[in-house]
Design a protein around this motif. Sequence first.
Motif, PDB file in Angstrom:
ATOM      1  N   PRO A   1       0.787  -1.237   0.000  1.00  0.00           N
ATOM      2  CA  PRO A   1       0.000   0.000   0.000  1.00  0.00           C
ATOM      3  C   PRO A   1       0.818   1.286   0.000  1.00  0.00           C
ATOM      4  N   GLU A   2       2.143   1.205   0.207  1.00  0.00           N
ATOM      5  CA  GLU A   2       2.913   2.438   0.323  1.00  0.00           C
ATOM      6  C   GLU A   2       2.951   3.198  -1.000  1.00  0.00           C
ATOM      7  N   VAL A   3       2.817   4.495  -0.916  1.00  0.00           N
ATOM      8  CA  VAL A   3       2.990   5.365  -2.074  1.00  0.00           C
ATOM      9  C   VAL A   3       4.423   5.869  -2.075  1.00  0.00           C
ATOM     10  N   VAL A   4       5.097   5.704  -3.204  1.00  0.00           N
ATOM     11  CA  VAL A   4       6.452   6.235  -3.342  1.00  0.00           C
ATOM     12  C   VAL A   4       6.338   7.668  -3.844  1.00  0.00           C
ATOM     13  N   GLU A   5       6.763   8.600  -3.043  1.00  0.00           N
ATOM     14  CA  GLU A   5       6.773  10.009  -3.416  1.00  0.00           C
ATOM     15  C   GLU A   5       8.185  10.496  -3.150  1.00  0.00           C
ATOM     16  N   GLY A   6       9.065  10.206  -4.118  1.00  0.00           N
ATOM     17  CA  GLY A   6      10.479  10.457  -3.913  1.00  0.00           C
ATOM     18  C   GLY A   6      10.982  11.662  -4.685  1.00  0.00           C
ATOM     19  N   GLU A   7      12.277  11.795  -4.680  1.00  0.00           N
ATOM     20  CA  GLU A   7      12.910  12.892  -5.411  1.00  0.00           C
ATOM     21  C   GLU A   7      12.807  12.675  -6.914  1.00  0.00           C
ATOM     22  N   TYR A   8      12.796  11.414  -7.343  1.00  0.00           N
ATOM     23  CA  TYR A   8      12.834  11.103  -8.773  1.00  0.00           C
ATOM     24  C   TYR A   8      11.590  10.401  -9.286  1.00  0.00           C
ATOM     25  N   TRP A   9      10.869   9.686  -8.414  1.00  0.00           N
ATOM     26  CA  TRP A   9       9.767   8.860  -8.886  1.00  0.00           C
ATOM     27  C   TRP A   9       8.542   9.026  -8.001  1.00  0.00           C
ATOM     28  N   HIS A  10       7.380   9.082  -8.657  1.00  0.00           N
ATOM     29  CA  HIS A  10       6.089   8.988  -7.977  1.00  0.00           C
ATOM     30  C   HIS A  10       5.452   7.693  -8.442  1.00  0.00           C
ATOM     31  N   GLN A  11       4.976   6.884  -7.505  1.00  0.00           N
ATOM     32  CA  GLN A  11       4.375   5.615  -7.869  1.00  0.00           C
ATOM     33  C   GLN A  11       3.320   5.236  -6.831  1.00  0.00           C
ATOM     34  N   ALA A  12       2.070   5.123  -7.283  1.00  0.00           N
ATOM     35  CA  ALA A  12       0.999   4.673  -6.410  1.00  0.00           C
ATOM     36  C   ALA A  12       0.146   3.587  -7.063  1.00  0.00           C
ATOM     37  N   ALA A  13       0.326   3.348  -8.379  1.00  0.00           N
ATOM     38  CA  ALA A  13      -0.490   2.360  -9.092  1.00  0.00           C
ATOM     39  C   ALA A  13      -0.006   0.945  -8.781  1.00  0.00           C
ATOM     40  N   ARG A  14      -0.908  -0.007  -8.894  1.00  0.00           N
ATOM     41  CA  ARG A  14      -0.596  -1.399  -8.602  1.00  0.00           C
ATOM     42  C   ARG A  14      -1.072  -2.287  -9.745  1.00  0.00           C
ATOM     43  N   LEU A  15      -0.306  -3.331 -10.042  1.00  0.00           N
ATOM     44  CA  LEU A  15      -0.731  -4.316 -11.026  1.00  0.00           C
ATOM     45  C   LEU A  15      -1.832  -5.192 -10.440  1.00  0.00           C
ATOM     46  N   ALA A  16      -2.655  -5.732 -11.324  1.00  0.00           N
ATOM     47  CA  ALA A  16      -3.662  -6.693 -10.877  1.00  0.00           C
ATOM     48  C   ALA A  16      -2.979  -7.925 -10.302  1.00  0.00           C
ATOM     49  N   ALA A  17      -3.504  -8.437  -9.221  1.00  0.00           N
ATOM     50  CA  ALA A  17      -2.925  -9.613  -8.575  1.00  0.00           C
ATOM     51  C   ALA A  17      -3.240 -10.853  -9.393  1.00  0.00           C
ATOM     52  N   LEU A  18      -2.209 -11.453 -10.001  1.00  0.00           N
ATOM     53  CA  LEU A  18      -2.372 -12.664 -10.797  1.00  0.00           C
ATOM     54  C   LEU A  18      -1.309 -13.671 -10.381  1.00  0.00           C
ATOM     55  N   PRO A  19      -1.660 -14.933 -10.229  1.00  0.00           N
ATOM     56  CA  PRO A  19      -0.638 -15.939  -9.952  1.00  0.00           C
ATOM     57  C   PRO A  19       0.257 -16.114 -11.174  1.00  0.00           C
ATOM     58  N   GLY A  20       1.503 -16.441 -10.940  1.00  0.00           N
ATOM     59  CA  GLY A  20       2.421 -16.641 -12.047  1.00  0.00           C
ATOM     60  C   GLY A  20       3.817 -16.914 -11.542  1.00  0.00           C
ATOM     61  N   PRO A  21       4.746 -17.159 -12.453  1.00  0.00           N
ATOM     62  CA  PRO A  21       6.127 -17.407 -12.066  1.00  0.00           C
ATOM     63  C   PRO A  21       6.725 -16.204 -11.340  1.00  0.00           C
ATOM     64  N   VAL A  22       7.746 -16.462 -10.565  1.00  0.00           N
ATOM     65  CA  VAL A  22       8.353 -15.420  -9.754  1.00  0.00           C
ATOM     66  C   VAL A  22       9.048 -14.374 -10.624  1.00  0.00           C
TER      67      VAL A  22
END
Length: 326
Positions: free
Chosen positions: A131-152
């Motif tokens: 749930p953490e929002v990255v609000e950094g000096e270089y990057w903003h990131q709050a979106a999340r991928l859909a949870a899907l099972p799959g290889p690591v």
Amino acid sequence: MTEYSVLVPFVPRRPEQLLPFAGLVHWTGAHRLWQGQGMTTEPYQGFAHAAGAGFRVPTGLGVTLMPMKHPYEAALQAKSLSLMTGESVVAGFGPGSRDMQWALRGEPYRSPLTAAREYLTAVRGALTGTPEVVEGEYWHQAARLAALPGPVVELGLGVLRPGMAKVAGELADVAITWLTPARYLAELVVPALKAGAEKAGRGVPRVAAIVPLALAGDGRDPAKLALASNGAHLSLPHYRDMLRKGHVPIGEGAFDAGSPEGDALALVKGDAFLYGTGEEIVDRLAAYRAAGVDEIVLNVTGVASVEGAVAASQELKKVLRLVGRA
């Protein structure tokens, strides 16, 4: 047990050029197929093509450049590749050179270490849905991928010097090195990885070392092969600094100081570019295992550049046979 993997020794211009190397991983005991950042074709798309052609193998990106992709897109590409291949993916990232940062961002990163720390945190957040929002000096990131099972999907960080190794120890699953002599890894990189991991209270990341090499042969010039493999890196100050700290005699008088050929020969003399008989190559690869490397990625780019792709594929088969993976 140390794994042995292979690097695609050129940037494919057509997808079918990748297939013999994907087939090599498919048909031998090689662990993973790796590519670096492509400036002609995108490595993720090449790997997906190989999967569509029937070669579904574990893949590694060593490394793609952070300024080229937002962390969400990087996470989406890595997850997509794992789903398309049905195999694990090591998604490796690095900040790139200052010139590349300027070309894509308008200015270099003030702190590549901070940029890398933010980037890996943001990519992992997108992949895992934390749930953490990255609000950094270089990057903003709050979106999340859909949870899907799959290889690591493992996150890798390109590591050249101890500062970045500490960041990898804190955040990465895999530390990826390029052109780093075994003694440099043992003396500087692995201890810094352990220090970063201890600080973060986590396990030490795996180490994947991409090792340039060629078998000795009649008519082969080791300096020519080393220069064809790593001539561009020899012009970069941060690589020259790393090599000197790894006891590689770059720029010293005994090796024709200042000439590209002299510096290439220094790579050979300093065991940054491995050249020798099969027995000698095996012994020098053993030094990487002793240094703490978990995955040795065989890099025959010099052979491919001088002698062609077929010779490079044959070279990889010979080395895999020597290390018991053919």
